[in-house]
Design an enzyme around this catalytic site. Structure first.
Site, short mmCIF file in Angstrom:
data_model
loop_
_atom_site.label_atom_id
_atom_site.label_comp_id
_atom_site.label_asym_id
_atom_site.label_seq_id
_atom_site.Cartn_x
_atom_site.Cartn_y
_atom_site.Cartn_z
N CYS A 115 -2.10 -11.00 -8.23
CA CYS A 115 -0.71 -10.49 -8.14
C CYS A 115 0.33 -11.59 -8.29
O CYS A 115 1.49 -11.31 -8.56
CB CYS A 115 -0.51 -9.75 -6.83
N HIS A 255 6.76 -8.82 -6.00
CA HIS A 255 5.55 -8.11 -6.40
C HIS A 255 5.57 -6.76 -5.69
O HIS A 255 5.83 -6.68 -4.48
CB HIS A 255 4.32 -8.94 -6.00
N ASN A 285 1.03 -0.35 -7.42
CA ASN A 285 0.85 -1.80 -7.52
C ASN A 285 0.14 -2.10 -8.85
O ASN A 285 -0.99 -1.66 -9.07
CB ASN A 285 0.01 -2.25 -6.32
O1 UT7 Z 1 -1.18 -6.75 -3.99
C1 UT7 Z 1 -2.19 -7.05 -3.09
C2 UT7 Z 1 -3.13 -5.85 -2.98
N1 UT7 Z 1 -2.66 -4.94 -2.01
C3 UT7 Z 1 -3.31 -4.70 -0.88
O2 UT7 Z 1 -4.34 -5.28 -0.62
C4 UT7 Z 1 -2.73 -3.69 0.06
C5 UT7 Z 1 -2.10 -4.26 1.30
N2 UT7 Z 1 -2.27 -3.30 2.38
C6 UT7 Z 1 -1.63 -2.11 2.44
O3 UT7 Z 1 -0.82 -1.77 1.58
C7 UT7 Z 1 -1.94 -1.22 3.62
O4 UT7 Z 1 -2.68 -1.95 4.57
C8 UT7 Z 1 -2.72 0.08 3.22
C9 UT7 Z 1 -1.80 1.02 2.45
C10 UT7 Z 1 -3.94 -0.25 2.38
C11 UT7 Z 1 -3.18 0.82 4.46
O5 UT7 Z 1 -2.08 1.13 5.28
P1 UT7 Z 1 -2.10 0.76 6.85
O6 UT7 Z 1 -0.84 1.26 7.41
O7 UT7 Z 1 -2.38 -0.71 6.94
O8 UT7 Z 1 -3.30 1.63 7.37
P2 UT7 Z 1 -4.64 1.15 8.10
O9 UT7 Z 1 -5.53 0.45 7.14
O10 UT7 Z 1 -4.27 0.47 9.39
O11 UT7 Z 1 -5.31 2.55 8.44
C12 UT7 Z 1 -4.69 3.49 9.33
C13 UT7 Z 1 -5.51 4.77 9.29
C14 UT7 Z 1 -7.02 4.55 9.41
O12 UT7 Z 1 -7.55 5.63 10.14
P3 UT7 Z 1 -7.92 5.44 11.70
O13 UT7 Z 1 -8.93 4.32 11.74
O14 UT7 Z 1 -6.62 5.10 12.37
O15 UT7 Z 1 -8.46 6.79 12.08
C15 UT7 Z 1 -7.49 4.66 7.97
O16 UT7 Z 1 -8.82 5.09 7.87
O17 UT7 Z 1 -5.29 5.43 8.03
C16 UT7 Z 1 -6.56 5.73 7.43
N3 UT7 Z 1 -6.41 5.68 5.99
C17 UT7 Z 1 -5.99 6.73 5.27
N4 UT7 Z 1 -5.63 7.98 5.64
C18 UT7 Z 1 -5.21 8.81 4.65
C19 UT7 Z 1 -6.63 4.62 5.14
N5 UT7 Z 1 -6.35 4.99 3.88
C20 UT7 Z 1 -5.96 6.28 3.94
C21 UT7 Z 1 -5.53 7.21 2.95
N6 UT7 Z 1 -5.15 8.45 3.36
N7 UT7 Z 1 -5.44 6.90 1.64
#
Ligand code: UT7
Length: 328
Positions: A115, A255, A285
């Protein structure tokens, strides 16, 4: 170094026509439009047609940038393409772009910094221009992330899209314009946070395919924290090194990682959210392509004009992170 400036003489982009909406993704994995918008700001992303690829999009973006600069492909002295989804393992995507532009001797190579790739490529080109070595360089960020995205992994498949952006970096006798400052950073110890395993360490074989490691793997939460922290540090570094105040900066083009990451970094810096240009809602992204696509859109929308100071910030796999200050 000479007293040349390396100015952005034209910008261009290409986005495939097909839209993959949140509703489409909700049919593939356990997610919802509401969750994706709230957690990422993304509404839809673009996906290549079967006959499109990183080089076809990169070539189209390059053509648009050349047109905007009033140049033809024959004016190009070097092609630098930032990508982590190259046309093939080799030759480089930049070589395919050169051929696509009808060129057969112009040097061309790729830069791989995920990125942060566009800023790495821009700074590479900047040094070639400022040294007096080349006059017109096409700098491209192009990605076909849909081809390395696991559409059974709800954490990652909601995030990524395809597209390409390009700029023409041109020698100018006005050294007060163009790329004024850039800093590039990397920490390979963090490779596991974001990676796609295929390569000399993991050649493609049945085991790799069975464990779905031909697709990218992300540790979203860890990347989230890394990105918020680096975003703020990179902005502060750029302002400090160039002795600028936030009022001097017309637009931050970050980005397009996640709307919440951008908002939270802007809040941490005490900056108004609209100082950052965001189009993640439409394209998701697109890794190395996200900054040049956003810049092209901002430019064509009249959000930046000649003389304005624009700040780029990026962070991603490597880990890598980078910033650049440009007087357009
Ligand atoms: O450019 C560099 C590449 N980009 C990245 O690597 C992304 C950077 N990270 C992010 O944008 C965010 O961390 C995400 C969008 C990937 C995830 O959002 P978050 O607010 O950090 O969520 P989380 O990983 O803390 O997950 C919260 C909950 C989890 O469930 P539990 O354990 O609380 O029951 C996940 O399993 O949300 C769940 N979850 C989803 N639910 C619905 C994770 N992905 C999804 C989804 N839909 N697509």
């Amino acid at each position: 170094m000479s007293n040349y400036g390396a100015i952005i003489a034209g910008t261009g982009s290409y986005l495939p026509e097909r839209r993959l909406t949140n509703a489409d993704l909700a049919k593939l994995v356990d997610t919802s439009d509401d969750w994706i918008i709230r957690r990422t700001g993304i509404k839809e992303r673009r996906i290549v047609a079967e006959n499109e690829s990183t080089a076809t999009m990169g070539t189209a973006a390059a053509r648009h940038a050349l047109e905007a600069a009033g140049l033809t492909p024959q004016d190009v002295d070097l092609i630098v393409c930032a990508t982590i989804t190259p046309e093939m393992q080799f030759p480089s995507t930049a070589c395919f772009v050169g051929a696509g532009l009808g060129l057969d001797t112009t040097p061309a190579f790729d830069v791989s910094a995920a990125c942060s790739g566009f800023i790495y490529a821009l700074e590479t080109a900047n040094n070639f221009v400022k040294s007096g070595r080349y006059r017109n360089i096409i700098v491209i960020g192009a990605e076909t992330l849909s081809r390395i995205t696991d559409y059974t992994d709800r954490q990652s498949c909601i995030l990524f899209g395809d597209g390409a952006g390009a700029v023409v970096l041109q020698r100018s006798t006005d050294a007060s314009r163009g790329v004024l400052y850039a800093s590039l950073h990397a920490d390979g110890n963090g490779w596991e946070m974001l990676h796609c395993a295929t390569g000399s360490r993991n050649p493609v074989n049945a085991d790799l395919i069975a464990t779905r490691r031909q697709y990218m793997q992300i540790k979203g939460r860890e990347v989230y924290k890394f990105a918020v922290q680096r975003f703020a540090e990179l902005i502060e570094d750029a302002l400090h090194k160039c002795q600028l105040s936030t009022k001097d900066v017309k637009l931050i083009v970050p980005h397009q990682v996640n709307q919440r990451i951008i908002d939270s970094a802007m809040e941490r810096l005490g900056l108004a959210p609209d100082k950052a240009f965001v189009n993640i809602d439409k394209y998701g992204n697109t890794s190395a392509a996200s900054i040049p696509i956003a810049l092209d859109e901002a430019w064509r929308a009249g959000k930046v004009s000649p003389g304005d100071i624009v700040l780029f910030v990026a962070f991603g796999a490597g880990l890598t992170w980078a910033n650049a200050v440009v007087r357009v």
